[in-house]
Design a protein around this motif. Sequence first.
Motif, PDB file in Angstrom:
ATOM      1  N   ARG A 353      17.171   9.894   4.502  1.00 29.25           N
ATOM      2  CA  ARG A 353      16.189   9.421   3.520  1.00 29.25           C
ATOM      3  C   ARG A 353      16.152  10.347   2.309  1.00 29.25           C
ATOM      4  NH1 ARG A 353      12.416   5.736   5.702  1.00 29.25           N
ATOM      5  NH2 ARG A 353      12.604   5.466   7.959  1.00 29.25           N
ATOM      6  N   GLU A 355      13.476  10.951  -0.816  1.00 30.79           N
ATOM      7  CA  GLU A 355      12.130  10.621  -1.285  1.00 30.79           C
ATOM      8  C   GLU A 355      11.522   9.480  -0.476  1.00 30.79           C
ATOM      9  OE1 GLU A 355      12.735   9.935  -5.479  1.00 30.79           O
ATOM     10  OE2 GLU A 355      12.415  12.047  -5.922  1.00 30.79           O
ATOM     11  N   ALA A 357      12.927   6.977   0.974  1.00 29.80           N
ATOM     12  CA  ALA A 357      13.699   5.733   1.018  1.00 29.80           C
ATOM     13  C   ALA A 357      14.995   5.947   1.796  1.00 29.80           C
ATOM     14  CB  ALA A 357      14.014   5.259  -0.386  1.00 29.80           C
ATOM     15  N   VAL A 359      18.718   5.899   2.518  1.00 32.98           N
ATOM     16  CA  VAL A 359      19.922   5.852   1.689  1.00 32.98           C
ATOM     17  C   VAL A 359      21.198   5.826   2.532  1.00 32.98           C
ATOM     18  CG1 VAL A 359      18.847   6.971  -0.296  1.00 32.98           C
ATOM     19  CG2 VAL A 359      19.947   8.378   1.449  1.00 32.98           C
ATOM     20  N   GLU A 398       8.790  -0.405   8.897  1.00 40.68           N
ATOM     21  CA  GLU A 398       8.187  -0.094   7.605  1.00 40.68           C
ATOM     22  C   GLU A 398       7.444  -1.290   7.000  1.00 40.68           C
ATOM     23  OE1 GLU A 398      11.295   1.527   5.230  1.00 40.68           O
ATOM     24  OE2 GLU A 398      11.711   3.163   6.664  1.00 40.68           O
TER      25      GLU A 398
END
Length: 400
Positions: A353, A355, A357, A359, A398
Amino acid sequence: MRVLYFDCIAGISGDMALGALVQAGADFDEIRKLLATLPVEPFDVELELVETHGIGATKINVRTADVGVIRTYGNIRNLLDDSDLPADAKALAQRIFRRLAEAEAIVHRRDVEHVTFQEVGAVDSIVDICGTAIAFTALNVDRVFSSAVPTGFGMARTEHGSMPIPAPAVVELLRGAPIYSRGVPVELVTPTGAAILASTVEGFGEMPAMQPEAVGYGAGTTPTDFPNVLRVLIGREVHAGYAGLERQTTGELVLETNVDDLNPELYSYVLERLFAAGAQDAWLTPIVMKKGRPATMISVLCAPHLQDAIRLVLFRETGTLGIRAAPVDKLALQRDRLEVVTARGVVRVKVGRLEGAVVTVAPEYEDCAEIAREAGLPARDVYQEATRLAYEELARREKP
């Protein structure tokens, strides 16, 4: 990110691990209810609050009739498949038994599928491992670390007769981990305890920077002149990061040497021996040395306590005259781990991740390769299915 740290004050066994996880917050009544679904001989599991050298600890007692059943790894794998344990707990229990079977196969020179478990195949050990798997997954930890592991020394009585301490299977399971005797002539680490570490821990050493939220002490059985407990600490990882990255000062080393006279066919064997000695990673880089000589730089990433073993491999296998060493730290994506259940088996997945999010999603190669070999499928198909399932699971988690 939630971190769990095994503080192996007096080693580790299955019942100590279960006791520590229960005291750290796992619901014992729920664990006992799920364990009752195991298709094994009748048993009872009880929780006892004890004190050892002034420390209040939890002791888990499993009571069962001694029926003398000897199970193979295949028996236990089928037993777990037929159980009603939660999927994530079942997958962890399967992984622990698989590591045990692989270690026993090496020790006894048998095929993994035909390894027989005696002490470990008994109901109390099955309950300890499955109970630990249930407790462990219920606590929702993301990363797991452990202290160095004291093993004791001397000889112990087993179903096979007298065996050295640490047991041969324990040595195989803790290959690459820092171990020491602690100077006591008793068995401090059981194969079950070693398999739990081998199946969950990503690194051994000092406690990581964390904010403790829960602590638990699991009591052992053998009287000692120090607290016979396993301590578990659970908390939030603390790191100095920026832009969603974590700066990791790992204490690891990179060892490097330049080689210009080794038969290229032998480099593959050199890498094999480096990984067998405990290297975390090893790679080759083509370079040009003085006077225009083509050469290869061999680089090895390893823990400090393994550097002598790594150097020995490099000196013996390459004939190099010198090896450089440098400490390293790194910037890394924040990491999560999850497991997905494909049509053919369980695959562990690493999630990176930035920040917050996602990736990168990377299924474990070994899991995909093992499933592909057993099912006769292309490994890329298993990898793609695991990746898809991981993204679906992340989206589910999420969703607001």
